[in-house]
Design a protein around this motif. Structure first.
Motif, PDB file in Angstrom:
ATOM      1  N   GLY A 143       0.876  -1.227  -0.024  1.00  0.00           N
ATOM      2  CA  GLY A 143      -0.023  -0.122   0.118  1.00  0.00           C
ATOM      3  C   GLY A 143       0.899   1.278   0.047  1.00  0.00           C
ATOM      4  O   GLY A 143       1.905   1.393  -0.148  1.00  0.00           O
ATOM      5  N   GLU A 144       0.263   2.558   0.383  1.00  0.00           N
ATOM      6  CA  GLU A 144       0.869   3.487   0.312  1.00  0.00           C
ATOM      7  C   GLU A 144       2.006   3.798   1.469  1.00  0.00           C
ATOM      8  O   GLU A 144       1.537   3.715   2.721  1.00  0.00           O
ATOM      9  N   GLY A 145       3.337   4.120   1.232  1.00  0.00           N
ATOM     10  CA  GLY A 145       4.252   4.159   2.120  1.00  0.00           C
ATOM     11  C   GLY A 145       4.318   5.639   2.535  1.00  0.00           C
ATOM     12  O   GLY A 145       3.833   6.499   2.103  1.00  0.00           O
ATOM     13  N   TYR A 146       4.931   6.004   3.763  1.00  0.00           N
ATOM     14  CA  TYR A 146       5.007   7.298   4.277  1.00  0.00           C
ATOM     15  C   TYR A 146       3.883   8.189   4.217  1.00  0.00           C
ATOM     16  O   TYR A 146       3.632   9.250   3.943  1.00  0.00           O
ATOM     17  N   GLN A 147       2.918   7.586   4.944  1.00  0.00           N
ATOM     18  CA  GLN A 147       1.518   8.397   4.892  1.00  0.00           C
ATOM     19  C   GLN A 147       1.769   9.356   5.850  1.00  0.00           C
ATOM     20  O   GLN A 147       2.261   9.118   7.097  1.00  0.00           O
ATOM     21  N   ILE A 148       1.288  10.660   5.757  1.00  0.00           N
ATOM     22  CA  ILE A 148       1.659  11.831   6.782  1.00  0.00           C
ATOM     23  C   ILE A 148       0.327  12.189   7.222  1.00  0.00           C
ATOM     24  O   ILE A 148      -0.703  12.801   6.534  1.00  0.00           O
ATOM     25  N   GLY A 252      17.190   5.227  19.214  1.00  0.00           N
ATOM     26  CA  GLY A 252      17.266   4.941  17.694  1.00  0.00           C
ATOM     27  C   GLY A 252      17.897   6.329  16.774  1.00  0.00           C
ATOM     28  O   GLY A 252      18.241   7.239  17.541  1.00  0.00           O
ATOM     29  N   ILE A 253      17.664   6.277  15.806  1.00  0.00           N
ATOM     30  CA  ILE A 253      18.012   7.521  14.897  1.00  0.00           C
ATOM     31  C   ILE A 253      17.153   7.541  13.658  1.00  0.00           C
ATOM     32  O   ILE A 253      16.739   6.680  12.935  1.00  0.00           O
ATOM     33  N   ILE A 254      16.952   8.661  13.524  1.00  0.00           N
ATOM     34  CA  ILE A 254      15.870   9.401  12.313  1.00  0.00           C
ATOM     35  C   ILE A 254      16.889   9.906  11.141  1.00  0.00           C
ATOM     36  O   ILE A 254      17.670  10.748  11.605  1.00  0.00           O
ATOM     37  N   GLY A 255      16.698   9.265  10.183  1.00  0.00           N
ATOM     38  CA  GLY A 255      17.678   9.533   8.951  1.00  0.00           C
ATOM     39  C   GLY A 255      16.926  10.681   7.909  1.00  0.00           C
ATOM     40  O   GLY A 255      15.852  10.921   8.111  1.00  0.00           O
ATOM     41  N   THR A 256      17.702  10.574   6.563  1.00  0.00           N
ATOM     42  CA  THR A 256      17.186  11.495   5.680  1.00  0.00           C
ATOM     43  C   THR A 256      15.799  11.060   4.871  1.00  0.00           C
ATOM     44  O   THR A 256      15.073  11.844   4.556  1.00  0.00           O
ATOM     45  N   TRP A 257      15.757   9.868   5.016  1.00  0.00           N
ATOM     46  CA  TRP A 257      14.328   9.471   4.226  1.00  0.00           C
ATOM     47  C   TRP A 257      13.032   9.901   5.053  1.00  0.00           C
ATOM     48  O   TRP A 257      12.013  10.484   4.343  1.00  0.00           O
ATOM     49  N   VAL A 258      13.084  10.011   6.390  1.00  0.00           N
ATOM     50  CA  VAL A 258      11.910  10.645   6.782  1.00  0.00           C
ATOM     51  C   VAL A 258      11.886  12.451   6.462  1.00  0.00           C
ATOM     52  O   VAL A 258      10.980  12.805   6.332  1.00  0.00           O
ATOM     53  N   PHE A 259      13.210  12.906   6.604  1.00  0.00           N
ATOM     54  CA  PHE A 259      13.129  14.293   6.466  1.00  0.00           C
ATOM     55  C   PHE A 259      12.687  14.895   5.131  1.00  0.00           C
ATOM     56  O   PHE A 259      12.327  16.029   4.817  1.00  0.00           O
ATOM     57  N   TYR A 260      13.049  13.961   4.172  1.00  0.00           N
ATOM     58  CA  TYR A 260      12.756  14.456   2.797  1.00  0.00           C
ATOM     59  C   TYR A 260      11.333  14.080   2.233  1.00  0.00           C
ATOM     60  O   TYR A 260      10.971  14.638   1.228  1.00  0.00           O
ATOM     61  N   HIS A 261      10.681  13.604   3.202  1.00  0.00           N
ATOM     62  CA  HIS A 261       9.103  13.450   3.177  1.00  0.00           C
ATOM     63  C   HIS A 261       8.450  14.716   3.639  1.00  0.00           C
ATOM     64  O   HIS A 261       7.286  15.184   3.444  1.00  0.00           O
ATOM     65  N   LEU A 262       9.264  15.718   4.344  1.00  0.00           N
ATOM     66  CA  LEU A 262       8.802  16.922   4.949  1.00  0.00           C
ATOM     67  C   LEU A 262       9.686  17.993   4.731  1.00  0.00           C
ATOM     68  O   LEU A 262      10.442  18.078   4.141  1.00  0.00           O
TER      69      LEU A 262
END
Length: 431
Positions: A143-148, A252-262
């Protein structure tokens, strides 16, 4: 481990972040290379980080020879660096038609698809690139990934050093302490947090890490809550290792993939992480705030799934391509190769070697003190940096002057817009 191991060695997890020497920087361009670039040789332009000119030069080559695999792949790579997805798909597909099994083309096209959350389309690319673990991982995202959900989050930092930490909730659980770092690709967490969240691996691999090894597990997370922003159905990684993190206790660690969705603002001066759903209105506000602060937009390029680059300078070098390593844990404001430091006549303190780790491998670097490092109008003078005698050429095929790290950004706020591909850096707190 995959054949080239770049994701593996460059990945940062369980709080093990950037340490001095972690930037893979290439020496400053020589006079010969500059002369080549002046002759508009496409590869020299690309190597020098002159991507727009390089793109036009590759197009000219393809007009004369539409079967030129290298030119088609490089033209697609140039588009991907700028998140110009239609052009990236066009030229990388052209290259793939010329050589269906070409690993470099498949890796680039796989990256192009995951940046757009087209996970199923990326699977055969990763398989052809020899990255089976990633093929299995992205095939598991249904299904849809990275739903915000939500419009804005303002997350106060729990600490500044050795690494900024923010609180987040995993699958609706109690708050956990996460560091963030743009040198890491994905959202990662400890094995304990993954178990608590009920995660099950869909793929795994063992990698070299610090003085030992670690197991990486890959799955799909239902929910990641960051204040007023919730992300659902996202790829996630967790790790087990007997090595001690240098970044302090965290989950844990939050990387670029999270940030480039926002629309992401790292508000160092205000000690907060600001995340916005990107809309025309929120983008206009970012531009207006930057204009009021006198911050002009800088170019943003994204390489090899997560590597951020822009234009900056070190010790009067003139404007060159530099890496942006935001967050993480290091005391060095910038890292450059030893050769670059010598060429720019930067003072290097060889009496105080620092034994650390770069790309998850041991490395010895030396303190150095450039007169100035600059990103747009943001500067640091005589600041503590590091010279790395073992820097390797970038696997992306272009040179960088160096990389700017956590301490450089402390007086500023820095916003990344991955749609317009701009960076805004302004002194003081974000509004």
């Amino acid at each position: 481990m995959t054949t080239d191991g770049e994701w593996d060695r460059r990945s940062v997890f369980r709080g093990a972040a950037v340490m001095a020497g972690a930037a893979a920087t290439a020496p400053l361009l020589s006079g010969a290379a500059t002369a080549q670039a002046g002759s508009r040789d496409a590869d020299a332009l690309f190597k020098a980080g002159k991507f727009e000119q390089a793109g036009r030069a590759y197009e000219e080559i393809l007009k004369k020879d539409p079967t030129n695999l290298h030119a088609a792949r490089r033209r697609g790579h140039v588009a991907l660096l700028a998140n110009q997805f239609p052009d990236a798909e066009k030229y990388l597909t052209m290259a793939l038609e010329l050589a269906p099994s070409d690993k470099d083309t498949n890796r680039l096209l796989g990256d192009c698809y995951i940046r757009q959350d087209k996970f199923p389309l990326s699977v055969p690319c990763w398989q052809a690139a020899g990255k089976d673990v990633f093929a299995k991982w992205f095939a598991a995202v249904r299904g849809e990934g990275y739903q915000i959900y939500g419009d804005i989050a303002r997350l106060p930092w729990l600490q500044m050093d050795p690494s900024p930490l923010v609180e987040a909730s995993v699958n609706g659980g109690p708050p956990k302490r996460f560091m963030f770092y743009t040198g890491a690709p994905w959202l990662g967490m400890s094995a304990e947090v993954a178990k608590e969240a009920g995660l099950s691996p869909v793929a795994k691999q063992q990698i070299d890490y610090l003085d030992g090894t670690a197991w990486q597990y890959f799955g799909v997370l239902d929910s990641f809550q960051l204040g007023g922003i919730e992300l659902r159905n996202i790829p996630v990684e967790w790790s087990e290792t007997d090595q001690v993190s240098s970044a302090g206790p965290n989950d844990g660690i939050i990387g670029t993939w999270v940030f480039y969705h926002l629309l992401t603002t790292f508000d160092y001066a205000g000690r907060s992480l600001i995340l916005r759903r990107r809309t025309p209105e929120s983008a206009r506000k970012v531009r207006a705030d930057a204009a009021r602060a006198g911050a002009k937009p800088l170019p943003l390029w994204l390489a090899r799934e997560h590597g951020l680059h822009s234009s900056g300078s070190i010790a009067g070098s003139g404007t060159r391509l530099v890496g942006l390593s935001i967050g993480g844990a290091t005391e060095s404001a910038a890292v450059m190769s030893e050769e670059t430091a010598k060429r720019l006549r930067v003072r290097i303190d060889y009496d105080r070697p620092l034994e650390t780790f770069g790309h998850s491998h041991p490395v010895v670097v030396y303190p150095c003190y450039p007169k100035e490092i600059r990103l747009g109008d943001a500067t640091a003078k005589e600041v503590y940096c590091a010279a790395n005698p073992t820097s390797r050429p970038s696997p992306s095929g272009f040179d960088t002057l160096g990389a700017f790290f956590h301490p450089f950004y402390k007086p500023y706020n820095i916003t990344l817009d991955f749609t317009e591909m701009n960076v805004y850096i302004a002194r003081g707190k974000a509004t």
